[in-house]
Design a protein around this motif. Structure first.
Motif, PDB file in Angstrom:
ATOM      1  N   LYS A   1      -0.383  45.474  33.983  1.00 33.54           N
ATOM      2  CA  LYS A   1      -0.405  45.147  32.560  1.00 33.54           C
ATOM      3  C   LYS A   1      -1.562  44.210  32.288  1.00 33.54           C
ATOM      4  O   LYS A   1      -2.051  43.533  33.186  1.00 33.54           O
ATOM      5  CB  LYS A   1       0.943  44.560  32.153  1.00 33.54           C
ATOM      6  CG  LYS A   1       1.103  43.080  32.302  1.00 33.54           C
ATOM      7  CD  LYS A   1       2.415  42.650  31.702  1.00 33.54           C
ATOM      8  CE  LYS A   1       2.335  41.445  30.838  1.00 33.54           C
ATOM      9  NZ  LYS A   1       1.265  41.154  29.983  1.00 33.54           N
ATOM     10  N   GLU A   2      -1.971  44.143  31.053  1.00 34.36           N
ATOM     11  CA  GLU A   2      -3.039  43.226  30.664  1.00 34.36           C
ATOM     12  C   GLU A   2      -2.577  41.793  30.869  1.00 34.36           C
ATOM     13  O   GLU A   2      -1.404  41.472  30.655  1.00 34.36           O
ATOM     14  CB  GLU A   2      -3.377  43.462  29.191  1.00 34.36           C
ATOM     15  CG  GLU A   2      -4.559  42.659  28.703  1.00 34.36           C
ATOM     16  CD  GLU A   2      -4.903  42.976  27.261  1.00 34.36           C
ATOM     17  OE1 GLU A   2      -5.204  42.037  26.507  1.00 34.36           O
ATOM     18  OE2 GLU A   2      -4.861  44.158  26.889  1.00 34.36           O
ATOM     19  N   ASN A   3      -3.497  40.927  31.282  1.00 34.46           N
ATOM     20  CA  ASN A   3      -3.147  39.532  31.538  1.00 34.46           C
ATOM     21  C   ASN A   3      -2.668  38.864  30.253  1.00 34.46           C
ATOM     22  O   ASN A   3      -3.401  38.755  29.289  1.00 34.46           O
ATOM     23  CB  ASN A   3      -4.348  38.772  32.117  1.00 34.46           C
ATOM     24  CG  ASN A   3      -3.994  37.356  32.513  1.00 34.46           C
ATOM     25  OD1 ASN A   3      -2.885  36.887  32.293  1.00 34.46           O
ATOM     26  ND2 ASN A   3      -4.937  36.673  33.106  1.00 34.46           N
ATOM     27  N   GLY A   4      -1.425  38.432  30.272  1.00 34.80           N
ATOM     28  CA  GLY A   4      -0.864  37.744  29.115  1.00 34.80           C
ATOM     29  C   GLY A   4      -0.349  36.369  29.463  1.00 34.80           C
ATOM     30  O   GLY A   4       0.388  35.769  28.691  1.00 34.80           O
ATOM     31  N   GLY A   5      -0.691  35.894  30.665  1.00 32.47           N
ATOM     32  CA  GLY A   5      -0.237  34.577  31.096  1.00 32.47           C
ATOM     33  C   GLY A   5       0.964  34.665  32.015  1.00 32.47           C
ATOM     34  O   GLY A   5       1.539  35.731  32.248  1.00 32.47           O
ATOM     35  N   ALA A   6       1.347  33.507  32.547  1.00 29.84           N
ATOM     36  CA  ALA A   6       2.424  33.436  33.540  1.00 29.84           C
ATOM     37  C   ALA A   6       3.759  33.909  32.972  1.00 29.84           C
ATOM     38  O   ALA A   6       4.489  34.666  33.628  1.00 29.84           O
ATOM     39  CB  ALA A   6       2.543  32.011  34.071  1.00 29.84           C
ATOM     40  N   SER A   8       4.410  35.948  30.529  1.00 33.50           N
ATOM     41  CA  SER A   8       4.366  37.391  30.314  1.00 33.50           C
ATOM     42  C   SER A   8       4.590  38.134  31.627  1.00 33.50           C
ATOM     43  O   SER A   8       5.370  39.084  31.691  1.00 33.50           O
ATOM     44  CB  SER A   8       3.024  37.776  29.691  1.00 33.50           C
ATOM     45  OG  SER A   8       2.904  39.173  29.590  1.00 33.50           O
ATOM     46  N   ALA A   9       3.918  37.681  32.688  1.00 32.06           N
ATOM     47  CA  ALA A   9       4.082  38.319  34.000  1.00 32.06           C
ATOM     48  C   ALA A   9       5.515  38.157  34.513  1.00 32.06           C
ATOM     49  O   ALA A   9       6.112  39.108  35.037  1.00 32.06           O
ATOM     50  CB  ALA A   9       3.090  37.731  34.992  1.00 32.06           C
ATOM     51  N   GLU A 102       6.811  33.339  25.817  1.00 35.40           N
ATOM     52  CA  GLU A 102       5.433  33.676  26.164  1.00 35.40           C
ATOM     53  C   GLU A 102       4.393  32.883  25.389  1.00 35.40           C
ATOM     54  O   GLU A 102       3.204  32.980  25.671  1.00 35.40           O
ATOM     55  CB  GLU A 102       5.206  35.181  26.018  1.00 35.40           C
ATOM     56  CG  GLU A 102       6.031  35.964  27.005  1.00 35.40           C
ATOM     57  CD  GLU A 102       5.795  37.458  26.991  1.00 35.40           C
ATOM     58  OE1 GLU A 102       4.736  37.903  26.477  1.00 35.40           O
ATOM     59  OE2 GLU A 102       6.650  38.199  27.508  1.00 35.40           O
ATOM     60  N   LYS A 105       2.365  27.638  27.518  1.00 41.97           N
ATOM     61  CA  LYS A 105       1.399  27.619  28.619  1.00 41.97           C
ATOM     62  C   LYS A 105       1.854  26.686  29.741  1.00 41.97           C
ATOM     63  O   LYS A 105       1.477  26.845  30.885  1.00 41.97           O
ATOM     64  CB  LYS A 105       0.037  27.160  28.111  1.00 41.97           C
ATOM     65  CG  LYS A 105      -0.562  28.033  27.043  1.00 41.97           C
ATOM     66  CD  LYS A 105      -1.716  28.816  27.604  1.00 41.97           C
ATOM     67  CE  LYS A 105      -2.471  29.554  26.526  1.00 41.97           C
ATOM     68  NZ  LYS A 105      -1.846  30.759  26.113  1.00 41.97           N
ATOM     69  N   SER A 140      -0.685  24.428  38.231  1.00 40.94           N
ATOM     70  CA  SER A 140      -0.780  24.665  36.787  1.00 40.94           C
ATOM     71  C   SER A 140      -0.568  23.383  35.988  1.00 40.94           C
ATOM     72  O   SER A 140      -1.155  23.210  34.925  1.00 40.94           O
ATOM     73  CB  SER A 140       0.218  25.740  36.351  1.00 40.94           C
ATOM     74  OG  SER A 140       1.530  25.348  36.639  1.00 40.94           O
TER      75      SER A 140
END
Length: 168
Positions: A1-6, A8-9, A102, A105, A140
């Motif tokens: 999938k497109e990178n959507g952040g932690a 999202s993953a 989501e 951050k 992070s």
């Protein structure tokens, strides 16, 4: 999938969970070999508990010669770990609370855990060390210092939920 952040993953993976339990492990940390067995035993013995945490130790990723006296002392301490890497939770209980937000951050688990506490989920804590948390320059919490405002927003959202429920 497109990178959507932690978050999202994490949510993509959570939507694929087929088992009855959920556990998390960040790529820079590691579990004790008996983590899941110890926590499964706790949940078996305590069916009223939604999830269980354990203790952790920190370790520093840098040459031994660069480790300070304070870091050396810190790496020997056993500390309670109320974060996602030390949690084993029943799948149904996790999804009562919902997926990770989501838009966050920094502090995604803090937000999720506050929502779980606001919903009165029950968590146990075992005395054993279940994981080891790596401390390094790319953590992070260090990389995303500019997102510290997320913590204020998370705290306000929790207070608003508690106020609405008459718990504040």
């Amino acid at each position: 999938k497109e990178n959507g952040g932690a978050c999202s993953a994490l949510n993509v993976g959570l939507k694929q969970v087929a088992g009855e339990f959920i556990a998390f492990l960040d790529s820079d940390d590691y579990w004790e070999l008996d983590k899941l067995a110890l926590q499964m035993q706790f949940l078996s013995d305590n069916p009223q508990s939604d999830g269980v945490f354990g203790n952790h130790k920190r370790f520093y990723e840098k040459p031994q010669s660069e480790i300070t006296d304070g870091e050396l002392v810190d790496s020997k301490r056993v500390l309670p770990a109320r974060f996602k890497g030390s949690l084993l939770i029943r799948k149904d209980s996790f999804f009562k609370v919902g997926l990770f937000d989501e838009t966050i951050k920094m502090g995604e688990f803090l937000d999720w855990y506050r929502r779980a506490m606001d919903m009165k989920l029950q968590f146990g804590m075992i005395d054993e060390t279940v994981m080891h948390r790596r401390i390094h320059d790319a953590n992070s919490s260090l990389k995303n210092k500019g997102e510290i405002g997320d913590y204020v927003r998370l705290l306000k959202a929790s207070m608003d939920r508690r106020r609405k429920a008459g718990n504040l």
